[in-house]
Write a protein that holds these residues in place. Structure first.
Motif, short mmCIF file in Angstrom:
data_model
loop_
_atom_site.label_atom_id
_atom_site.label_comp_id
_atom_site.label_asym_id
_atom_site.label_seq_id
_atom_site.Cartn_x
_atom_site.Cartn_y
_atom_site.Cartn_z
N ARG A 149 0.60 -1.24 -0.36
CA ARG A 149 0.08 -0.11 -0.33
C ARG A 149 0.45 1.10 -0.12
O ARG A 149 0.29 2.13 -0.55
N LYS B 12 2.63 4.67 -0.57
CA LYS B 12 2.01 5.24 -2.19
C LYS B 12 3.89 6.16 -1.48
O LYS B 12 3.46 7.10 -1.07
N HIS C 209 4.66 10.32 -2.70
CA HIS C 209 4.22 11.63 -3.46
C HIS C 209 5.16 12.49 -3.42
O HIS C 209 6.44 12.88 -2.40
N GLU D 95 -4.77 5.90 1.81
CA GLU D 95 -4.97 6.84 0.70
C GLU D 95 -5.14 8.39 1.58
O GLU D 95 -5.87 8.15 3.02
N ASP E 180 1.20 10.87 -7.68
CA ASP E 180 1.42 10.06 -6.98
C ASP E 180 2.95 9.77 -7.96
O ASP E 180 3.14 10.34 -8.97
N ASP F 105 5.28 7.62 -10.05
CA ASP F 105 5.63 5.34 -10.52
C ASP F 105 6.46 5.88 -10.04
O ASP F 105 8.01 5.76 -10.09
#
Length: 61
Positions: free
Chosen positions: A3, A5, A7, A21, A33, A35
């Motif tokens: 999960r 991520k 930024h 989230e 976000d 990649d």
């Protein structure tokens, strides 16, 4: 771990890690976000287990 991520702020280069989230702002803009990229020798990751803990290191040359 699935999960996580990242930024990234295009203005100051700040990188924020999130585990769910979230809407993250920096300099008044919503951060996109980042990649995932294919790892190479300059960004090698090593994982070491010591007793019951894992230590993760990402080499940045």
């Amino acid at each position: 771990m699935l999960r996580i991520k990242f930024h990234g702020c295009p203005i100051c280069g700040n990188v924020v890690l999130g585990t769910g989230e979230a809407i993250i702002n920096c300099h008044g803009i919503v951060l996109p976000d980042l990649d995932a990229e294919i790892p190479d020798d300059e960004h090698r990751m090593t994982i070491e287990k010591i007793e019951d803990e894992y230590y993760v290191e990402i080499a940045m040359i």
